[in-house]
Design a protein around this motif. Structure first.
Motif, short mmCIF file in Angstrom:
data_model
loop_
_atom_site.label_atom_id
_atom_site.label_comp_id
_atom_site.label_asym_id
_atom_site.label_seq_id
_atom_site.Cartn_x
_atom_site.Cartn_y
_atom_site.Cartn_z
N MET A 1 0.85 -1.18 0.00
CA MET A 1 0.00 0.00 0.00
C MET A 1 0.89 1.23 0.00
SD MET A 1 -3.02 -1.25 2.62
CE MET A 1 -4.16 0.06 2.25
N CYS A 2 0.45 2.29 -0.66
CA CYS A 2 1.26 3.50 -0.77
C CYS A 2 1.34 4.28 0.54
CB CYS A 2 0.71 4.41 -1.87
SG CYS A 2 1.15 3.89 -3.54
N TYR A 3 0.41 4.01 1.44
CA TYR A 3 0.32 4.79 2.67
C TYR A 3 0.23 3.87 3.88
CZ TYR A 3 -1.18 8.09 -0.91
OH TYR A 3 -1.25 8.85 -2.05
N GLY B 1 2.77 0.31 20.46
CA GLY B 1 1.99 0.75 19.31
C GLY B 1 2.92 1.14 18.18
N PHE B 2 2.94 0.34 17.09
CA PHE B 2 3.80 0.60 15.94
C PHE B 2 2.94 0.86 14.71
CE2 PHE B 2 7.46 -2.31 17.62
CZ PHE B 2 7.73 -1.40 18.62
N SER B 3 3.56 1.38 13.68
CA SER B 3 2.90 1.60 12.40
C SER B 3 2.72 0.27 11.67
CB SER B 3 3.73 2.54 11.53
OG SER B 3 3.91 3.79 12.16
N VAL B 4 1.78 0.24 10.71
CA VAL B 4 1.58 -0.92 9.85
C VAL B 4 1.54 -0.46 8.40
CG1 VAL B 4 -0.09 -2.68 9.11
CG2 VAL B 4 0.34 -2.33 11.55
N ARG B 5 2.35 -1.10 7.57
CA ARG B 5 2.30 -0.88 6.12
C ARG B 5 1.98 -2.22 5.48
NH1 ARG B 5 4.15 2.77 2.22
NH2 ARG B 5 3.81 4.28 3.92
N CYS B 6 0.83 -2.32 4.87
CA CYS B 6 0.32 -3.59 4.34
C CYS B 6 0.98 -3.96 3.02
CB CYS B 6 -1.18 -3.51 4.16
SG CYS B 6 -2.09 -3.05 5.66
N VAL B 7 1.20 -5.26 2.82
CA VAL B 7 1.75 -5.81 1.60
C VAL B 7 0.70 -6.70 0.94
CG1 VAL B 7 2.76 -7.86 2.71
CG2 VAL B 7 3.78 -6.96 0.60
#
Length: 296
Positions: free
Chosen positions: A115-117, A288-294
């Motif tokens: 995902m781009c964001y 609490g961490f960020s998530v960038r989906c693949v």
């Protein structure tokens, strides 16, 4: 017999009428509804306005997956869809404003779409390679789909922060679990995929790398330092003890789906970004961490 025949005809006509009313078209031109549409809106002068509510009102709704609203105080305002238990997500895309697919090589010759964001970004029409607050997204605890904070949440401790770690199997590498917060067709990346991004792409960095809660720092990858295909904002993280914000603009932490095999069951793997390094690390699942989906 005549009464019976008349009743039969009446019931058939009523059935046809009910069936016809299952499709509806609203707008300036209400003829010629698409044969596959249950409801069609058509206008060249007016738009579709969804229910508008603030975050507190949204959280009080008994939502089911697919419910859509406009959240007035999520970031600068955001159109959201309910995707899972306790999870509202903004509309996201794998294509940026230039039409370029976002992604990276996760192994030699193996390109994967990302995902781009970040998950929960409040504006997915911005350039994904220029870090600003609207693309920082949400924070998640490992193994859970619930949003624990976002880019607008105050920096201090969060009341009621969950300090109990998710069990093994909440997220797994082999498949997407029900607790995965990513939308259909995407999942939380594995440690192997993050390691592949680090090993098979050229890295570049943007921003001041000051520990001052700035939104302008990011790490990018692509075929060259000047050609970016995947950019991760350095969104900081929420500490495991009480959820307070740490290191935005100075370090970025992104979950993988991989459990720790060398630490206790309270740890999991993530990618850790800094001004000089990017590597896999183990840390508490209740951070609490960020998530960038693949893409799956």
């Amino acid at each position: 017999m005549k009464i019976s025949g008349l009743l039969t005809v009446s019931l058939l006509l009523l059935g046809c009428s009910v069936f016809a009313q299952k499709q509806q078209k609203i707008g300036d031109n209400t003829t010629n509804i698409s044969p596959t549409a249950l409801l069609e809106l058509e206008s060249t002068t007016r738009g579709f306005l969804p229910p508008r509510m603030n975050r507190e009102q949204r959280n009080a709704v008994s939502a089911v997956p697919g419910l859509m609203i406009y959240c007035t105080d999520c970031g600068n305002g955001q159109f959201q869809v309910y995707t899972n238990v306790n999870s509202w997500s903004g509309i996201t895309s794998v294509v940026d404003v230039s039409g370029v697919t976002c992604g990276a090589y996760v192994a030699a010759g193996v390109f994967k779409k990302f995902m781009c964001y970040n998950l929960g970004a409040t504006n997915t029409f911005l350039d994904p390679h220029i870090p600003v607050q609207a693309i920082h997204g949400n924070y998640y605890q490992w193994g859970r789909s619930a949003v624990v904070a976002d880019a607008s949440t105050q920096a201090g401790a969060i009341t009621g922060w969950n300090t109990a770690a998710a069990n093994n199997g909440a997220w797994v590498d082999g498949s997407k679990t029900a607790n995965d917060p990513c939308p259909a067709g995407f999942r939380v990346p594995t440690k192997v995929q993050w390691d592949g991004v680090l090993a098979n792409n050229t890295v570049s960095r943007t921003g001041s790398w000051a520990n001052d809660e700035n939104f302008s720092t990011a790490v990018s990858w692509g075929p060259t330092a000047s050609t970016k295909t995947l950019t991760l904002p350095v969104a900081g993280w929420r500490i495991h003890t009480d959820g307070a914000l740490h290191d935005r603009g100075y370090s970025g932490l992104y979950w993988s789906s991989t459990e720790s095999s060398t630490e206790s069951s309270t740890y999991a793997w993530h990618m850790n970004l800094s001004s000089t390094n990017a590597s896999s690390s183990n840390y508490y699942r209740v951070c609490g961490f960020s998530v960038r989906c693949v893409s799956e």
